[in-house]
Design a protein around this motif. Structure first.
Motif, PDB file in Angstrom:
ATOM      1  N   VAL A 228       0.848  -1.195   0.000  1.00 41.13           N
ATOM      2  CA  VAL A 228       0.000   0.000   0.000  1.00 41.13           C
ATOM      3  C   VAL A 228       0.884   1.246   0.000  1.00 41.13           C
ATOM      4  O   VAL A 228       1.809   1.359   0.800  1.00 41.13           O
ATOM      5  CB  VAL A 228      -0.931   0.019   1.223  1.00 41.13           C
ATOM      6  N   LYS A 229       0.586   2.180  -0.874  1.00 38.14           N
ATOM      7  CA  LYS A 229       1.337   3.434  -0.932  1.00 38.14           C
ATOM      8  C   LYS A 229       0.652   4.465  -0.033  1.00 38.14           C
ATOM      9  O   LYS A 229      -0.532   4.736  -0.184  1.00 38.14           O
ATOM     10  CB  LYS A 229       1.406   3.937  -2.375  1.00 38.14           C
ATOM     11  N   ARG A 230       1.433   5.030   0.868  1.00 36.37           N
ATOM     12  CA  ARG A 230       0.866   5.908   1.889  1.00 36.37           C
ATOM     13  C   ARG A 230       0.194   7.144   1.314  1.00 36.37           C
ATOM     14  O   ARG A 230      -0.726   7.702   1.930  1.00 36.37           O
ATOM     15  CB  ARG A 230       1.936   6.306   2.903  1.00 36.37           C
ATOM     16  N   ASP A 231       0.617   7.617   0.136  1.00 34.55           N
ATOM     17  CA  ASP A 231      -0.003   8.814  -0.449  1.00 34.55           C
ATOM     18  C   ASP A 231      -1.243   8.466  -1.271  1.00 34.55           C
ATOM     19  O   ASP A 231      -1.866   9.348  -1.862  1.00 34.55           O
ATOM     20  CB  ASP A 231       1.000   9.580  -1.310  1.00 34.55           C
ATOM     21  N   LEU A 232      -1.584   7.164  -1.314  1.00 31.50           N
ATOM     22  CA  LEU A 232      -2.769   6.739  -2.064  1.00 31.50           C
ATOM     23  C   LEU A 232      -3.827   6.134  -1.139  1.00 31.50           C
ATOM     24  O   LEU A 232      -4.625   5.294  -1.561  1.00 31.50           O
ATOM     25  CB  LEU A 232      -2.375   5.726  -3.147  1.00 31.50           C
ATOM     26  N   ILE A 233      -3.814   6.556   0.118  1.00 35.29           N
ATOM     27  CA  ILE A 233      -4.847   6.137   1.059  1.00 35.29           C
ATOM     28  C   ILE A 233      -5.958   7.187   1.039  1.00 35.29           C
ATOM     29  O   ILE A 233      -5.700   8.366   1.259  1.00 35.29           O
ATOM     30  CB  ILE A 233      -4.271   5.983   2.480  1.00 35.29           C
ATOM     31  N   TYR A 234      -7.174   6.763   0.758  1.00 38.45           N
ATOM     32  CA  TYR A 234      -8.294   7.697   0.611  1.00 38.45           C
ATOM     33  C   TYR A 234      -9.123   7.732   1.897  1.00 38.45           C
ATOM     34  O   TYR A 234      -9.302   6.709   2.572  1.00 38.45           O
ATOM     35  CB  TYR A 234      -9.185   7.288  -0.558  1.00 38.45           C
ATOM     36  N   ILE A 261     -16.358   1.667  -4.560  1.00 37.32           N
ATOM     37  CA  ILE A 261     -14.984   1.530  -4.060  1.00 37.32           C
ATOM     38  C   ILE A 261     -14.437   0.149  -4.398  1.00 37.32           C
ATOM     39  O   ILE A 261     -13.299   0.003  -4.854  1.00 37.32           O
ATOM     40  CB  ILE A 261     -14.937   1.779  -2.539  1.00 37.32           C
ATOM     41  N   TRP A 262     -15.246  -0.883  -4.197  1.00 39.04           N
ATOM     42  CA  TRP A 262     -14.790  -2.244  -4.500  1.00 39.04           C
ATOM     43  C   TRP A 262     -14.579  -2.455  -5.999  1.00 39.04           C
ATOM     44  O   TRP A 262     -13.759  -3.287  -6.400  1.00 39.04           O
ATOM     45  CB  TRP A 262     -15.795  -3.276  -3.984  1.00 39.04           C
ATOM     46  N   GLU A 263     -15.282  -1.700  -6.806  1.00 34.84           N
ATOM     47  CA  GLU A 263     -15.170  -1.866  -8.258  1.00 34.84           C
ATOM     48  C   GLU A 263     -14.028  -1.056  -8.869  1.00 34.84           C
ATOM     49  O   GLU A 263     -13.680  -1.250 -10.035  1.00 34.84           O
ATOM     50  CB  GLU A 263     -16.493  -1.453  -8.922  1.00 34.84           C
ATOM     51  N   LYS A 264     -13.448  -0.150  -8.099  1.00 34.88           N
ATOM     52  CA  LYS A 264     -12.389   0.709  -8.639  1.00 34.88           C
ATOM     53  C   LYS A 264     -11.119  -0.073  -8.967  1.00 34.88           C
ATOM     54  O   LYS A 264     -10.809  -1.075  -8.334  1.00 34.88           O
ATOM     55  CB  LYS A 264     -12.038   1.831  -7.640  1.00 34.88           C
ATOM     56  N   LYS A 265     -10.378   0.443  -9.958  1.00 37.30           N
ATOM     57  CA  LYS A 265      -9.053  -0.085 -10.232  1.00 37.30           C
ATOM     58  C   LYS A 265      -8.090   0.496  -9.192  1.00 37.30           C
ATOM     59  O   LYS A 265      -8.488   1.299  -8.352  1.00 37.30           O
ATOM     60  CB  LYS A 265      -8.617   0.300 -11.643  1.00 37.30           C
ATOM     61  N   SER A 266      -6.845   0.120  -9.239  1.00 35.77           N
ATOM     62  CA  SER A 266      -5.873   0.614  -8.253  1.00 35.77           C
ATOM     63  C   SER A 266      -5.810   2.133  -8.284  1.00 35.77           C
ATOM     64  O   SER A 266      -5.786   2.749  -9.361  1.00 35.77           O
ATOM     65  CB  SER A 266      -4.487   0.042  -8.556  1.00 35.77           C
ATOM     66  N   TYR A 267      -5.816   2.761  -7.104  1.00 37.40           N
ATOM     67  CA  TYR A 267      -5.700   4.208  -7.035  1.00 37.40           C
ATOM     68  C   TYR A 267      -4.392   4.633  -7.700  1.00 37.40           C
ATOM     69  O   TYR A 267      -3.316   4.117  -7.386  1.00 37.40           O
ATOM     70  CB  TYR A 267      -5.706   4.688  -5.590  1.00 37.40           C
ATOM     71  N   ALA A 268      -4.502   5.603  -8.617  1.00 37.74           N
ATOM     72  CA  ALA A 268      -3.323   6.002  -9.406  1.00 37.74           C
ATOM     73  C   ALA A 268      -2.739   7.340  -8.963  1.00 37.74           C
ATOM     74  O   ALA A 268      -1.585   7.639  -9.253  1.00 37.74           O
ATOM     75  CB  ALA A 268      -3.689   6.062 -10.884  1.00 37.74           C
ATOM     76  N   LYS A 269      -3.525   8.148  -8.270  1.00 39.13           N
ATOM     77  CA  LYS A 269      -3.028   9.466  -7.847  1.00 39.13           C
ATOM     78  C   LYS A 269      -3.602   9.808  -6.476  1.00 39.13           C
ATOM     79  O   LYS A 269      -4.643   9.282  -6.074  1.00 39.13           O
ATOM     80  CB  LYS A 269      -3.416  10.538  -8.866  1.00 39.13           C
ATOM     81  N   PRO A 270      -2.941  10.698  -5.755  1.00 35.74           N
ATOM     82  CA  PRO A 270      -3.431  11.088  -4.433  1.00 35.74           C
ATOM     83  C   PRO A 270      -4.843  11.645  -4.492  1.00 35.74           C
ATOM     84  O   PRO A 270      -5.248  12.250  -5.489  1.00 35.74           O
ATOM     85  CB  PRO A 270      -2.425  12.147  -3.980  1.00 35.74           C
ATOM     86  N   GLN A 271      -5.560  11.467  -3.424  1.00 33.89           N
ATOM     87  CA  GLN A 271      -6.960  11.875  -3.374  1.00 33.89           C
ATOM     88  C   GLN A 271      -7.126  13.382  -3.411  1.00 33.89           C
ATOM     89  O   GLN A 271      -8.083  13.891  -3.983  1.00 33.89           O
ATOM     90  CB  GLN A 271      -7.608  11.307  -2.106  1.00 33.89           C
ATOM     91  N   GLY A 272      -6.221  14.085  -2.769  1.00 40.51           N
ATOM     92  CA  GLY A 272      -6.428  15.519  -2.619  1.00 40.51           C
ATOM     93  C   GLY A 272      -7.297  15.764  -1.412  1.00 40.51           C
ATOM     94  O   GLY A 272      -7.085  15.168  -0.356  1.00 40.51           O
ATOM     95  N   LYS A 273      -8.317  16.564  -1.539  1.00 44.28           N
ATOM     96  CA  LYS A 273      -9.193  16.868  -0.423  1.00 44.28           C
ATOM     97  C   LYS A 273     -10.124  15.702  -0.152  1.00 44.28           C
ATOM     98  O   LYS A 273     -10.716  15.132  -1.060  1.00 44.28           O
ATOM     99  CB  LYS A 273     -10.019  18.127  -0.728  1.00 44.28           C
ATOM    100  N   SER A 274     -10.260  15.341   1.128  1.00 45.11           N
ATOM    101  CA  SER A 274     -11.132  14.235   1.504  1.00 45.11           C
ATOM    102  C   SER A 274     -12.577  14.558   1.145  1.00 45.11           C
ATOM    103  O   SER A 274     -13.003  15.710   1.189  1.00 45.11           O
ATOM    104  CB  SER A 274     -11.022  13.943   3.000  1.00 45.11           C
TER     105      SER A 274
END
Length: 371
Positions: A228-234, A261-274
């Protein structure tokens, strides 16, 4: 002389055999004793095996873990965060569910739960969960109750004292309540370069937690967690509305959101604002009384009116005789007329005496049975 020699020939091998057998038995007994002693000193007593579970536990590839934070003095629930981890995509998502969430239990389920706790009201405030049930199983009952209003499959729970929770999660700045992993926790995870190190980290923290899964079940995620990449935690907040200090979940939107969320592909970029999915309700408030004596009818109309955008402050059984026709009580005619279309032939009555504190009170009759 010959007889003594024959006796020696027979006796000596026999004694040697007995000696070997005794030696082997001694080694076996000693090994058993040492093994038992080692296990007694090192074996972990899993809390999850100490009581009868009331829910189906699922620690599969799609990990859905409801995390509770509780005050260890009052046992009051102070935070709830739903942790969603997809072992396939390595997506890690946290959804904060406000602890002032109120859930109205459907009639059939309420009767079952009432057998387990006579103190349980039909409208439950999640922060008070440990007032209704005792022991670790209370957190499983919390999941069963929450899923009445939050239609997402929750596989297991983790509960921790508020002091431990603060080491793992911090509240994001802003008016809304959203929790995210702390830098300390992320740094600890980042230091785990392989599966063994992550297993060790999980084990070190395990004794400070309460859960209905075992340590070995949790460690099955170790191999995937290190990826898990820490900058890709939503992080998100649950969909719903807040009025008069109570939070009402939007069942349909939350279900669609979690499914997405379960249907998404791997997160590719940081979320930004929650994502903040909460709005403060400013619509008409209503209290529903069940005068039909039809079990669960008030809860069904609560769902129907909430989906229409109204804020249902509560439901209860009406006193007195059985009602055939639904009656709408309000102090303003225009306000009451908003509800007429949801019933067959309701009676609208104007009154300034509304004991519930809502803008409108509705007493359901048998003519509006939804079954």
């Amino acid at each position: 002389m010959r007889n003594r020699s024959i006796a020696q020939i027979i006796l000596i091998p026999f004694l040697k055999t007995i000696g070997v057998i005794l030696l082997l038995l001694g080694v076996g007994v000693l090994s058993y004793y040492l093994t038992i002693t080692f296990l007694k000193k090192t074996a972990r007593v899993e809390r999850s095996t100490q009581y009868e579970h009331v829910m189906d536990i699922n620690a599969g590839n799609e990990s859905s873990n409801l995390i509770y934070s509780f005050d260890d003095k009052t046992n009051r629930i102070e935070a709830m965060v739903l942790e969603l981890f997809d072992s396939g995509t390595k997506n890690l998502t946290y959804i904060t569910i406000p602890v002032n969430t109120q859930v109205t239990i459907s009639g059939k389920n309420y009767q079952k739960l009432l057998e387990k706790s006579g103190k349980l009201p039909q409208m439950v405030t999640m922060s008070k969960l440990n007032e209704y049930f005792s022991g670790d199983v209370a957190y499983e009952y919390g999941i069963l109750i929450l899923q009445e209003a939050y239609k997402a499959d929750i596989g297991y729970f983790t509960a921790m004292k508020s002091s431990e929770f603060k080491k793992c999660f911090e509240r994001e700045t802003g008016k809304k309540i959203i929790y995210r992993p702390t830098k300390v926790l992320l740094d600890e995870a980042a230091q785990c370069k392989d599966e063994e190190a992550m297993n060790d980290l999980i084990e070190r923290k395990w004794d400070t937690l309460i859960s209905n899964i075992t340590l070995s079940q949790k460690q099955r995620y170790a191999k995937d967690l290190i990826q898990v990449k820490r900058d890709l935690i939503y992080t998100h907040q649950a969909f719903g509305s807040e009025s008069s200090g109570a939070f009402q979940l939007n069942k349909q939107k939350n279900q669609e959101f979690v499914d997405g969320i379960w249907e998404k592909k791997s997160y590719a970029k940081p979320q930004g604002k929650s994502a903040v999915n909460t709005k403060v309700a400013s619509g008409t408030t209503v209290f529903i009384y069940n005068g039909s004596k039809i079990t669960g009818l008030a809860a069904k109309y609560q769902k129907k009116l909430e989906e229409a955008g109204f804020v249902v402050k509560g439901i209860d059984n009406a006193t007195g005789d059985l009602r055939k026709t639904t009656t709408i009580y309000t102090s303003k005619k225009k306000t009451g007329e908003k509800f007429e279309k949801y019933f067959k032939s309701p009676v609208l009555k104007l009154t300034s005496k509304l004991g519930s504190g809502a803008d409108v009170e509705i007493v359901l009759g048998t003519n509006d049975d939804l079954s």
